[in-house]
Structure formats: structure tokens, C-alpha cells
Enzyme design. Structure first.
Site, PDB file in Angstrom:
ATOM      1  N   THR A   1       6.245  -2.772  -6.812  1.00 25.26           N
ATOM      2  CA  THR A   1       6.234  -2.958  -5.917  1.00 25.26           C
ATOM      3  C   THR A   1       7.301  -4.700  -5.343  1.00 25.26           C
ATOM      4  OG1 THR A   1       4.024  -1.616  -5.294  1.00 25.26           O
ATOM      5  CG2 THR A   1       5.180  -3.148  -3.078  1.00 25.26           C
TER       6      THR A   1
ATOM      7  N   ASN B   1       3.086  -0.097   3.306  1.00 24.55           N
ATOM      8  CA  ASN B   1       1.793  -0.867   3.308  1.00 24.55           C
ATOM      9  C   ASN B   1       1.757  -1.328   4.960  1.00 24.55           C
ATOM     10  OD1 ASN B   1       0.669   0.204   1.320  1.00 24.55           O
ATOM     11  ND2 ASN B   1       0.673  -1.575  -0.269  1.00 24.55           N
TER      12      ASN B   1
ATOM     13  N   PHE C   1      -7.852   5.648   8.972  1.00 19.20           N
ATOM     14  CA  PHE C   1      -7.178   4.031   8.949  1.00 19.20           C
ATOM     15  C   PHE C   1      -6.829   3.869  10.677  1.00 19.20           C
ATOM     16  CE2 PHE C   1      -5.485   1.979   5.161  1.00 19.20           C
ATOM     17  CZ  PHE C   1      -5.655   2.627   3.975  1.00 19.20           C
TER      18      PHE C   1
ATOM     19  N   GLY D   1     -13.379  -3.224  11.099  1.00 17.87           N
ATOM     20  CA  GLY D   1     -15.111  -3.689  10.364  1.00 17.87           C
ATOM     21  C   GLY D   1     -13.689  -4.848  10.062  1.00 17.87           C
TER      22      GLY D   1
ATOM     23  N   CYS E   1      -3.151  -5.063  -3.319  1.00 14.84           N
ATOM     24  CA  CYS E   1      -1.966  -4.957  -1.770  1.00 14.84           C
ATOM     25  C   CYS E   1      -1.282  -5.080  -0.906  1.00 14.84           C
ATOM     26  CB  CYS E   1      -1.768  -3.287  -2.460  1.00 14.84           C
ATOM     27  SG  CYS E   1      -1.603  -2.694  -3.666  1.00 14.84           S
TER      28      CYS E   1
ATOM     29  N   ARG F   1      -9.995  -8.768  -5.530  1.00 16.34           N
ATOM     30  CA  ARG F   1      -9.073  -9.446  -5.485  1.00 16.34           C
ATOM     31  C   ARG F   1      -8.466 -10.029  -3.968  1.00 16.34           C
ATOM     32  NH1 ARG F   1      -4.121  -6.479  -8.266  1.00 16.34           N
ATOM     33  NH2 ARG F   1      -5.167  -4.685  -8.068  1.00 16.34           N
TER      34      ARG F   1
END
Ligand code: UDX
Length: 422
Positions: A102, A189, A230, A234, A241, A311
Site C-alpha cells: 500500500t 480504506n 462496516f 463500538g 491498515c 498494532r
């Protein structure tokens, strides 16, 4: 690629990684990967090496190099450019180099110049795989994008041949220029992150009005233009990413003089981070001054279920902050404990949810692992000191937990005392 019948050599600068992969040991948790890895290794079609010269003789060279976030927020491209420089002596005229990393828009054209100087060609072919579903997303993607130099039909034919089994399903395959192919990935994204933050912004409204965020998402999702996926409210997005890609996108747009076009992504990130604040606030409100020294059971540390990736994990952030406030945090996760221990050594770890909940003053669910959704609320009531649970992922059946005697607080549902007059 080996499972599609190709001969593959995987190269990594880390020799020990190449050695363990050769033994069929995956370096991270990904469902189905160890089996596929062993199948490839046993077939003889898949080998691993720490020596880049083993790339010599291959017809196609995949670049699957990480582009982590650099100190300024922009992507750090040094690993990618180093790999290209190290690979080039072993690339022959007529080979195809395929970029999977990416990257900020504009990088593929720079790499193409290098690759073409050796008489080879570049295709930018982003992946859209999700952790936990990586094999399915790779072997049955919902689209394939080839970014090529204008008129490069030869490279398109090479990739079509390489992916022939995948393309048989009739899945859309699009040929674009380099810039479009690079942008597809970061734009996808950015869109997904925006969708999650949209529903989380609605969750903030729901919390003060008494609306139910899950029902709201279910009803919104019925509109096929919106879709239900999606829209899970929460603790928000994390991982390797989405967070880094939106920051990298902002940085690149600013460099290009069009920062305003994506300035809304700063708000997307701000909403995302506020959800973590909210989770911490709910614990503080519940425990008050008793928070110092209280036992907080944290269920889930990975940034999402079916992954051991911590991560930028929202769960880790919340656990760390509760610990910093003086709580005794006792955490568990089906796969991420080893990774979590390395970055939050100040918290305690237990192998199972039952052990983590023993004597807890409050239970906080931060990653929606199936194991936690399936907990039997009546059966675990006696484990804890106080039966209060904060559902950070809206993943529990709150009616059955309440019926069993739990006080259930969720991100995106009102705490009655906080309701404002509407
Ligand atoms: C993402 C993209 O989905 C994928 O296409 C891209 O190739 C890599 O980045 P991944 O990081 O594996 O994949 O995770 P994803 O499933 O997208 O989830 C990202 C984060 O968003 C997780 O922290 C998850 O918990 C959160 N999320 C996802 C929500 O909070 N709500 C949702 O409705 C969906």
C-alpha cells in the site's frame, strides 16, 4: 500462488523467518494459513529463502513489503525502495514486477522507471485482504485491479495467466493507470474508516437520546445504498491498515496541495479515538474513586477477532489507560496475549475469560471474539465481585445478560443517568 499451481520462492531479509516458514510455521495467527503453508511446502512448489539472489529466474516478482507509518504520519517507503534496489540485479528483461504494497499515490510510477530500466515491466496490483479472512480474500477477491503503463497489454496477459483460476469466477478485473490503482486501495480504506466513524458518531447521539445503535444500524443497513456491513458501532477501528492508511492519505494529499479534499478524515480519526475515551469514561463513572486498585477484567486485546495483531489496537489502548488510572487490569485474549505482553507489560494476563474475570469489579469486552459472545452470563455471575459488564463492541446479547443479573453498559446505548431531555 503455490496453491494455484505456481512455483514460488518467498524471500525475506529475516533468515529465521524464512527458516520457520520452510517448516510450515506461520509467523502470525491467520485461520487456515498453517495448513495451506504446509500443503505448499510439502508439494515442493513453495520454498523460502533469506537470499534475494534466489529471485533470479522467476518470471514474476511480487513486492509485498510493509509501508509502516513514519514519524510525520506519512508512509515510510524506505523498506520498499531498499527491496526494489536489492531485487533489481536479479530481474531480467521481460520479467514482470508486481507491486502489492500500500503506497502513497505516485510511488508506482517511480518504481516503474527503475524496473523499466532493466527491460522489465511493473504492474501495481493492490490487495484488499482482511486479516482473519486473508486466504479467502486472496483466492476469491471481490475485484482485481491492475495498474499498468499505458498500452502494456503484455503485462496484463501475464497477470491474467497467473490468476487464471481466480478469474474463472467472473470476478471483475480492471486495468487502470498506476495512480488509479494506488488510490483504489487507500480510498477503499478511507471509505471503510469513514463508514465505521459515521456509525460511531451516531452512537454518540444514541447515548444521549436513548436510541439503540444496533437497531439503528440494522435499519440503516436495509437500504442497499448504505448496506449493513462496516456499521458495527463500538470501540472503533485499529490494526495495521486503516489508521495508518488514512494518516498516510492525509499526508500525501497535503503534499499534493489538495489536503482539504480529505481533511474530513481528521474528523473520522477524532471520532474513532473518542470511542476509546468513552469506554474509559464508562469504567470511571461506574467505579468512581474505587477505580484505584479495582480489578478490571479485560476480554479481548487484538484489534479484531480471529487475529493476534495488536498494532494500534483500541483494546490495548483502553487497557493501558485503565492501568495508568490505577486499576489492576487482568486481561485475556484467545491469541494475542504474547503480542500484548510485549507492549503492555504493566497489565496481568490470564489464559481464559473465566480466569480473567475471577474477583473482577467490572468486566470490559473490548474485542468481539466468538468465545466471549458465547459466554453463559448466569454461569459466570459468581466469578466476579460485581456483575457489571461494559460491552465495547455491542457483541453481547444484553437482554440475556441483564436477565441473568448483570448490569450491562454498551457503547452506543444510553446510561439512564446520562440521558438528556429531548
Ligand atoms: C482492512 C480492510 O478491510 C482491508 O480491505 C484492507 O486490505 C486492510 O485493512 P483489516 O485491517 O484486516 O482490513 O480489518 P477490518 O476488518 O477492515 O477491520 C478494521 C477495524 O475496524 C477493526 O479494528 C475492526 O474491529 C473495526 N471495525 C470493523 C469496526 O469497528 N466496525 C465495523 O463495522 C467493522
Amino acid at each position: 500462488m503455490a496453491s494455484l499451481g505456481h512455483d514460488v520462492v518467498g524471500i525475506d531479509t529475516d533468515d529465521s523467518r524464512a527458516v520457520s516458514l520452510s517448516r510450515g510455521i506461520a509467523p502470525f495467527h491467520e485461520p487456515g494459513l498453517p495448513e495451506l503453508l504446509r500443503e505448499g511446502v510439502n508439494s515442493g512448489r513453495l520454498t523460502f529463502s533469506g537470499d534475494i539472489s534466489d529471485a533470479y529466474g522467476a518470471r514474476v516478482h511480487f513486492l509485498a513489503i510493509g509501508t509502516p507509518q513514519g514519524p510525520s504520519g506519512a508512509a515510510d517507503l524506505s523498506y520498499l525502495f531498499t527491496a526494489v534496489a536489492e531485487l533489481m540485479p536479479f530481474v531480467q528483461a521481460g520479467d514482470v514486477v508486481v507491486g502489492k504494497s500500500t503506497v502513497p499515490v505516485g510511488v508506482a510510477a517511480r518504481i516503474a522507471d527503475v524496473v523499466e530500466s532493466a527491460g522489465a515491466r511493473l504492474v501495481w496490483n493492490p490487495e484488499f485482504l482482511r486479516e482473519g479472512l486473508a486466504i479467502r480474500d486472496t483466492l476469491s477477491p471481490d475485484r482485481m485491479v491492475y495498474g499498468v503503463r499505458e498500452g502494456d497489454t503484455d503485462s496484463v496477459a501475464v497477470l491474467d495467466d497467473l490468476y487464471s483460476q481466480i478469474l474463472l469466477s467472473g470476478m471483475p478485473r480492471m486495468v487502470t493507470d498506476f495512480a488509479t490503482s494506488e488510490l483504489v486501495k487507500v480510498a477503499a480504506n478511507a471509505f471503510l474508516a469513514t463508514k465505521i466513524s459515521f456509525i460511531n458518531a451516531m452512537a454518540e447521539i444514541a447515548e444521549v437520546t436513548g436510541a439503540d445503535i444496533t437497531q439503528l444500524a440494522d435499519a440503516l443497513g436495509q437500504d442497499p445504498r448504505i448496506g449493513r456491513r462496516f456499521l458495527n458501532a463500538g470501540l472503533g477501528f485499529g490494526g495495521g491498515c486503516l489508521p495508518k492508511d488514512i494518516r498516510g492519505f492525509i499526508a500525501r494529499a497535503e503534499e499534493l496541495g489538495v489536503g482539504e479534499s480529505v481533511s474530513f478524515l481528521r474528523e473520522v480519526e477524532a471520532i474513532n479515538l473518542r470511542r476509546r475515551d468513552r469506554a474509559v469514561q464508562l469504567v470511571r463513572n461506574e467505579l468512581g474513586p474505587r477505580l484505584v486498585g479495582a480489578t478490571v477484567a479485560v476480554l479481548g486485546l487484538a484489534f479484531k477477532p480471529d487475529s493476534d495483531d495488536v498494532r494500534d489496537s483500541p483494546a490495548i489502548d483502553v487497557a493501558r489507560r485503565l492501568s495508568a488510572l490505577g486499576a489492576r487490569v487482568v486481561a485475556t485474549d484467545p491469541h494475542a496475549i504474547t503480542a500484548a505482553r510485549a507492549i503492555v507489560p504493566e497489565i496481568e494476563f490470564r489464559a481464559t475469560a473465566h480466569e480473567a474475570m475471577e474477583g473482577a469489579d467490572i468486566v470490559v469486552v473490548l474485542t468481539e471474539w466468538a468465545d466471549y459472545k458465547e459466554l453463559e452470563p448466569a454461569g459466570i455471575l459468581t466469578l466476579v465481585s460485581t456483575p457489571t459488564v461494559i460491552d465495547g463492541r455491542n457483541c453481547l446479547d444484553s437482554d440475556s445478560w441483564s436477565a441473568a443479573g448483570w448490569r450491562v453498559l454498551s457503547l452506543g446505548r444510553a446510561v439512564p443517568a446520562e440521558l438528556v431531555a429531548v
